[in-house]
Design a protein around this motif. Structure first.
Motif, PDB file in Angstrom:
ATOM      1  N   LYS A 288      33.105  35.372  37.429  1.00 38.75           N
ATOM      2  CA  LYS A 288      32.599  36.640  36.872  1.00 38.75           C
ATOM      3  C   LYS A 288      32.851  37.800  37.833  1.00 38.75           C
ATOM      4  O   LYS A 288      33.159  38.907  37.415  1.00 38.75           O
ATOM      5  CB  LYS A 288      31.097  36.527  36.559  1.00 38.75           C
ATOM      6  N   ILE A 289      32.715  37.556  39.131  1.00 42.92           N
ATOM      7  CA  ILE A 289      32.929  38.623  40.120  1.00 42.92           C
ATOM      8  C   ILE A 289      34.392  39.054  40.093  1.00 42.92           C
ATOM      9  O   ILE A 289      34.706  40.241  40.050  1.00 42.92           O
ATOM     10  CB  ILE A 289      32.509  38.166  41.534  1.00 42.92           C
ATOM     11  N   ALA A 290      35.308  38.083  40.100  1.00 39.98           N
ATOM     12  CA  ALA A 290      36.738  38.399  40.046  1.00 39.98           C
ATOM     13  C   ALA A 290      37.079  39.115  38.745  1.00 39.98           C
ATOM     14  O   ALA A 290      37.894  40.037  38.719  1.00 39.98           O
ATOM     15  CB  ALA A 290      37.569  37.127  40.193  1.00 39.98           C
ATOM     16  N   GLN A 291      36.414  38.716  37.652  1.00 37.79           N
ATOM     17  CA  GLN A 291      36.631  39.338  36.349  1.00 37.79           C
ATOM     18  C   GLN A 291      36.263  40.831  36.401  1.00 37.79           C
ATOM     19  O   GLN A 291      37.013  41.682  35.931  1.00 37.79           O
ATOM     20  CB  GLN A 291      35.752  38.614  35.325  1.00 37.79           C
ATOM     21  N   VAL A 292      35.113  41.132  36.999  1.00 35.96           N
ATOM     22  CA  VAL A 292      34.668  42.526  37.108  1.00 35.96           C
ATOM     23  C   VAL A 292      35.618  43.314  38.013  1.00 35.96           C
ATOM     24  O   VAL A 292      35.963  44.458  37.704  1.00 35.96           O
ATOM     25  CB  VAL A 292      33.211  42.591  37.632  1.00 35.96           C
ATOM     26  N   GLN A 293      36.073  42.694  39.111  1.00 38.06           N
ATOM     27  CA  GLN A 293      37.002  43.389  40.017  1.00 38.06           C
ATOM     28  C   GLN A 293      38.285  43.769  39.290  1.00 38.06           C
ATOM     29  O   GLN A 293      38.770  44.891  39.424  1.00 38.06           O
ATOM     30  CB  GLN A 293      37.329  42.504  41.229  1.00 38.06           C
ATOM     31  N   ILE A 294      38.842  42.844  38.523  1.00 34.93           N
ATOM     32  CA  ILE A 294      40.086  43.134  37.805  1.00 34.93           C
ATOM     33  C   ILE A 294      39.843  44.156  36.701  1.00 34.93           C
ATOM     34  O   ILE A 294      40.609  45.107  36.545  1.00 34.93           O
ATOM     35  CB  ILE A 294      40.723  41.835  37.246  1.00 34.93           C
ATOM     36  N   ARG A 295      38.745  43.997  35.957  1.00 31.44           N
ATOM     37  CA  ARG A 295      38.440  44.960  34.892  1.00 31.44           C
ATOM     38  C   ARG A 295      38.307  46.375  35.462  1.00 31.44           C
ATOM     39  O   ARG A 295      38.857  47.328  34.929  1.00 31.44           O
ATOM     40  CB  ARG A 295      37.158  44.562  34.162  1.00 31.44           C
TER      41      ARG A 295
ATOM     42  N   GLU B 110      44.526  46.959  42.623  1.00 27.09           N
ATOM     43  CA  GLU B 110      44.914  48.040  41.707  1.00 27.09           C
ATOM     44  C   GLU B 110      46.415  48.276  41.751  1.00 27.09           C
ATOM     45  O   GLU B 110      47.051  48.431  40.710  1.00 27.09           O
ATOM     46  CB  GLU B 110      44.194  49.339  42.103  1.00 27.09           C
ATOM     47  N   GLN B 111      46.982  48.316  42.966  1.00 29.83           N
ATOM     48  CA  GLN B 111      48.425  48.534  43.093  1.00 29.83           C
ATOM     49  C   GLN B 111      49.209  47.433  42.410  1.00 29.83           C
ATOM     50  O   GLN B 111      50.230  47.682  41.761  1.00 29.83           O
ATOM     51  CB  GLN B 111      48.818  48.604  44.569  1.00 29.83           C
ATOM     52  N   THR B 112      48.734  46.195  42.553  1.00 31.24           N
ATOM     53  CA  THR B 112      49.420  45.061  41.932  1.00 31.24           C
ATOM     54  C   THR B 112      49.387  45.183  40.415  1.00 31.24           C
ATOM     55  O   THR B 112      50.409  44.994  39.739  1.00 31.24           O
ATOM     56  CB  THR B 112      48.773  43.738  42.377  1.00 31.24           C
ATOM     57  N   MET B 113      48.224  45.518  39.866  1.00 34.59           N
ATOM     58  CA  MET B 113      48.098  45.660  38.409  1.00 34.59           C
ATOM     59  C   MET B 113      48.959  46.824  37.912  1.00 34.59           C
ATOM     60  O   MET B 113      49.586  46.730  36.861  1.00 34.59           O
ATOM     61  CB  MET B 113      46.632  45.868  38.018  1.00 34.59           C
ATOM     62  N   GLN B 114      49.002  47.906  38.690  1.00 35.40           N
ATOM     63  CA  GLN B 114      49.846  49.046  38.323  1.00 35.40           C
ATOM     64  C   GLN B 114      51.311  48.620  38.322  1.00 35.40           C
ATOM     65  O   GLN B 114      52.075  48.951  37.423  1.00 35.40           O
ATOM     66  CB  GLN B 114      49.617  50.194  39.316  1.00 35.40           C
TER      67      GLN B 114
ATOM     68  N   VAL C  26      40.447  44.686  49.999  1.00 37.13           N
ATOM     69  CA  VAL C  26      41.681  44.309  49.298  1.00 37.13           C
ATOM     70  C   VAL C  26      41.723  44.890  47.877  1.00 37.13           C
ATOM     71  O   VAL C  26      42.761  44.875  47.236  1.00 37.13           O
ATOM     72  CB  VAL C  26      41.832  42.767  49.276  1.00 37.13           C
ATOM     73  N   VAL C  27      40.608  45.433  47.402  1.00 39.55           N
ATOM     74  CA  VAL C  27      40.549  45.949  46.037  1.00 39.55           C
ATOM     75  C   VAL C  27      41.638  46.992  45.753  1.00 39.55           C
ATOM     76  O   VAL C  27      42.275  46.937  44.695  1.00 39.55           O
ATOM     77  CB  VAL C  27      39.135  46.495  45.716  1.00 39.55           C
ATOM     78  N   PRO C  28      41.921  47.936  46.676  1.00 37.10           N
ATOM     79  CA  PRO C  28      43.024  48.879  46.386  1.00 37.10           C
ATOM     80  C   PRO C  28      44.364  48.178  46.156  1.00 37.10           C
ATOM     81  O   PRO C  28      45.166  48.608  45.333  1.00 37.10           O
ATOM     82  CB  PRO C  28      43.067  49.761  47.636  1.00 37.10           C
ATOM     83  N   GLN C  29      44.618  47.079  46.870  1.00 37.15           N
ATOM     84  CA  GLN C  29      45.862  46.328  46.665  1.00 37.15           C
ATOM     85  C   GLN C  29      45.873  45.671  45.289  1.00 37.15           C
ATOM     86  O   GLN C  29      46.921  45.531  44.664  1.00 37.15           O
ATOM     87  CB  GLN C  29      46.042  45.284  47.759  1.00 37.15           C
TER      88      GLN C  29
ATOM     89  N   GLU D 217      40.670  49.706  34.813  1.00 39.35           N
ATOM     90  CA  GLU D 217      40.119  50.961  34.293  1.00 39.35           C
ATOM     91  C   GLU D 217      40.528  52.157  35.160  1.00 39.35           C
ATOM     92  O   GLU D 217      40.557  53.278  34.677  1.00 39.35           O
ATOM     93  CB  GLU D 217      38.587  50.878  34.222  1.00 39.35           C
ATOM     94  N   ARG D 218      40.837  51.907  36.439  1.00 34.08           N
ATOM     95  CA  ARG D 218      41.191  53.007  37.345  1.00 34.08           C
ATOM     96  C   ARG D 218      42.679  53.370  37.304  1.00 34.08           C
ATOM     97  O   ARG D 218      43.089  54.366  37.869  1.00 34.08           O
ATOM     98  CB  ARG D 218      40.777  52.657  38.780  1.00 34.08           C
TER      99      ARG D 218
END
Length: 122
Positions: free
Chosen positions: A95-102, A73-77, A68-71, A106-107
């Protein structure tokens, strides 16, 4: 003022601080996403985006599965293209969710801010 209050998410407009707040609880599933997008569009159409700050409160966001990580990124974009004066993403307590969003931020070309908290909340 709470505009939308559903099990998976809340949306609010604070006219005093000129902020639109979105808070997601847990993992958003695909079947929830369509209703979320309709509610989000209805909510943000109620304000003048160039005068308002968009606050995505990730405090209760849970880690997402790697597929789901690519989604994410799309949501943040998508959030960063809505045309708000400013966009703020509040860090999840996980912390895990924090790193995923960070990492997702960055991408992409995210022009907003990734913060611990804001002064106003829902």
């Amino acid at each position: 003022m709470i505009v939308v209050d559903k099990k998976k998410y809340k949306m609010a407009i604070d006219e005093n601080s000129k902020e639109v707040h979105v808070q997601v609880h847990g993992l958003m599933r695909e079947e929830d996403a369509e209703g979320y997008m309709v509610d989000l569009q209805d909510t943000i159409n109620k304000v003048s985006r160039k005068d308002y700050t968009f606050v995505v409160d990730g405090t209760h966001q849970t880690p997402v599965p790697s597929k789901v990580v690519p989604q994410l990124e799309q949501t943040m974009q998508f959030y960063s293209t809505l045309g708000f004066k400013d966009t703020i993403v509040i860090k999840p307590s996980s912390k895990i969710a924090q790193v995923q969003i960070r990492n997702a931020l960055e991408r992409i070309e995210f022009t907003g801010r990734f913060m611990d908290k804001v002064n106003h909340s829902m």
